[in-house]
Design an enzyme around this catalytic site. Structure first.
Site, PDB file in Angstrom:
ATOM      1  N   SER A 214       0.958  -1.263  -0.065  1.00 58.81           N
ATOM      2  CA  SER A 214       0.096  -0.022  -0.018  1.00 58.81           C
ATOM      3  C   SER A 214       0.913   1.195  -0.010  1.00 58.81           C
ATOM      4  O   SER A 214       1.728   1.334  -0.863  1.00 58.81           O
ATOM      5  CB  SER A 214      -0.900  -0.084   1.228  1.00 58.81           C
ATOM      6  OG  SER A 214      -1.965   0.942   1.129  1.00 58.81           O
ATOM      7  N   GLU A 328      -9.123  -5.760  -4.472  1.00 56.61           N
ATOM      8  CA  GLU A 328      -8.659  -4.352  -3.612  1.00 56.61           C
ATOM      9  C   GLU A 328      -9.878  -3.373  -3.118  1.00 56.61           C
ATOM     10  O   GLU A 328      -9.959  -2.450  -2.247  1.00 56.61           O
ATOM     11  CB  GLU A 328      -7.797  -3.825  -4.314  1.00 56.61           C
ATOM     12  CG  GLU A 328      -6.541  -4.708  -4.807  1.00 56.61           C
ATOM     13  CD  GLU A 328      -5.392  -4.633  -3.483  1.00 56.61           C
ATOM     14  OE1 GLU A 328      -5.811  -3.771  -2.568  1.00 56.61           O
ATOM     15  OE2 GLU A 328      -4.282  -4.989  -3.658  1.00 56.61           O
ATOM     16  N   HIS A 417      -7.679  -5.924   0.237  1.00 61.26           N
ATOM     17  CA  HIS A 417      -6.215  -4.936   0.571  1.00 61.26           C
ATOM     18  C   HIS A 417      -5.522  -5.321   1.672  1.00 61.26           C
ATOM     19  O   HIS A 417      -6.162  -5.439   2.873  1.00 61.26           O
ATOM     20  CB  HIS A 417      -6.620  -3.491   0.675  1.00 61.26           C
ATOM     21  CG  HIS A 417      -5.751  -2.542   0.412  1.00 61.26           C
ATOM     22  ND1 HIS A 417      -4.667  -2.574  -0.537  1.00 61.26           N
ATOM     23  CD2 HIS A 417      -5.229  -1.709   1.482  1.00 61.26           C
ATOM     24  CE1 HIS A 417      -3.886  -1.735  -0.194  1.00 61.26           C
ATOM     25  NE2 HIS A 417      -3.854  -1.119   0.869  1.00 61.26           N
TER      26      HIS A 417
END
Length: 510
Positions: A214, A328, A417
């Site tokens: 990320s 995601e 995610h």
């Protein structure tokens, strides 16, 4: 013959050894000696080592300065404070020593038995939107990767307003006529620390791979074009995210205006007043809706558009392994509360893309729920990650490897995610929330071996692993689908990125 001198010599050798298994491990760094902890696995850990001076007082919003030297031996047996941050993400678990503006510390796990081993090195940047995160989080713990023969580090870097505020006065006082991106400067300073010190821990300063997820992955893409990190990187791993996203980066002039407005709203319009504010009061001022500080195109740390720099081949010419997860985003981010029907999807696409809605629907065809999920994922982070991989494959001249991670955690709907981190770093056991299965552990061992091989050789492949082919630019790229079982496939989402490229190119011309 008198045996006493020999015994004294032997005792001296044992007591002075930094790696003696029977004693507390001790290492001499450029700023002073540290003692760590001998873990049961044989790995030695050193936590809370300062790599830069505390960024407080006049050093708030300054480039990181050298850490002060110390006399004697410093205990490095616990995590230092995490950088100033609000409690933003429920999945973050910290083992750090509270929260403080004094937070520029790093942690080292080494399997080396001597300083002569020249082992490969991994430096992992945490995620958290450049607003939260810490090197103490169990999912990033370096012991498992160190047990694979890799000197592993996590590093702390400044966050939110402390790490990314741009302001006209800051730019004026800077010799580089820039401000913002202090968190990225911290990362580069940590890499310089690694270059200067990691040999003492048995690591090879010429074999440093940077990795992150990320915002950590955004950071990897940033350091590959940061002049301050030039020559400090031998490989790169990116998990979900890059600076080459559709949104692009704000220019310095705009970021300075945002910073000046923030300062005025915080009741501290001048730089002197801002630096005088207590850290917690400054952090609390970021709670105002819409306030978010992140990386910018400052003309110094990020010299110009990341997409343009990668297109021109100006990034670090190193092997890259990168990818993203299948979930995601969520289809509700596209459809809202509407049912996932073709009609509702068409309405949503019309709102998002106007006269390009038909092209979007053609690119994201098939099952509506799946298509909307993939679109949400691409709009969030998938497209930017793909663009990074594609650009690097085109211009670097170095091997590039792409993955698509599809296994959910036990009981979850999809591979959301950040869920892959514990698998890749070999840290499933550190997360007690989920009832991990043998399949989870099998995939984790496989992923960790892929990552470890890549860190060691620039190639994820090795004995007992399904062959991971290199990625190529353009349509039909090969990639590894990471799941149970993992399988090499050709890309099935080329239409997504053709549409995204064409749409954003058209937007840029307006």
């Amino acid at each position: 013959m008198n045996k006493l001198p020999l015994l004294l010599i032997a005792a001296s050798v044992i007591s002075s050894s930094a790696y003696a298994a029977s004693s507390t491990p001790r290492i001499s760094t450029a700023t002073g000696a540290v003692t760590g902890v001998q873990e049961a696995s044989g790995v030695k850990s050193f936590k809370g080592i300062p790599y830069a001076a505390p960024p407080v007082g006049k050093l708030r919003w300054a480039a990181p300065q050298a850490a002060a030297k110390w006399k004697g031996t410093r205990k490095a047996d616990h995590f230092a404070a995490r950088c100033m941050q609000l409690p933003l993400f429920s999945d973050m678990v910290f083992r750090s020593d509270g929260v403080s503006e004094d937070c520029l510390y790093l942690n080292v796990w080494t399997p080396a038995k001597s300083a002569r081993e020249k082992l490969p090195v991994l430096v992992y940047f945490y995620g958290g939107g450049f607003a939260a995160g810490d090197g103490s989080e169990p999912r990033y713990d370096g012991e498992s990767m160190a047990a694979k023969g890799i000197v592993t580090l996590t590093i702390n870097y400044r966050l939110n307003v402390f790490g990314f505020l741009a302001h006209p006065e800051l730019s004026k006082e800077s010799p580089n006529h820039a401000s913002g991106n202090y968190g990225l400067m911290d990362q580069a300073a940590a890499l310089q620390w690694v270059k200067n010190n990691i040999a003492a821990f048995g690591g090879d300063p010429a074999r440093v791979t940077i990795a992150g997820e990320s915002a950590g992955s955004f950071s990897v893409s940033a350091q590959m074009i940061n002049p301050q990190a030039k020559g400090l990187i031998a490989g790169a791993i990116g998990e979900s995210g890059s600076l080459l996203s559709a949104m692009g980066l704000a220019p310095l002039s705009f970021a300075e205006q945002v910073g000046a407005t923030f300062a005025k709203d915080a009741g501290a319009p001048t730089l002197a007043e801002l630096r005088a504010l207590p850290a917690q009061q400054l952090l609390d001022a970021t709670k105002k809706p819409g306030t978010w500080f992140s990386a910018i195109e400052d003309g110094y740390v990020i010299p110009r558009s990341p997409a343009a720099m990668y297109a021109a081949g100006e990034q670090a010419k190193v092997p890259l392994l990168a990818g993203w997860n299948s979930y995601e985003g969520h289809y509700r981010q596209i459809l809202g509360d509407a049912e996932p029907t073709p009609e509702n999807f068409a309405v949503a696409l019309q709102k998002l893309y106007g006269d390009k809605a038909a092209a979007a629907q053609q690119a994201y065809s098939g099952d509506v729920k799946q298509a909307a999920t993939e679109l949400a994922s691409d709009r969030f982070i998938g497209y930017g990650t793909w663009k990074w991989i594609d650009a690097h494959a085109r211009t670097s001249g170095k091997p590039t490897y792409r993955y698509y991670y599809t296994r959910p955690r036990p009981g979850q709907e999809g591979a959301g995610h950040s869920v892959e981190i514990e698998y890749a770093m070999g840290n499933l056991a550190g997360n007690k929330v989920y009832a991990w299965t043998d399949d989870d552990r099998t995939l984790s061992a496989q992923m960790q071996n892929y990552f470890a091989n890549f860190i060691k050789t620039g190639n994820p492949n090795g004995a007992g692993l399904p062959e991971w082919p290199q990625a190529s630019a353009g349509a039909g790229s090969r990639l590894m689908k990471l799941d149970v079982p993992s399988t090499a496939i050709s890309a099935t989402d080329d239409a997504h990125y053709r549409f995204q490229e064409e749409f954003h190119a058209a937007q840029a011309k307006r």
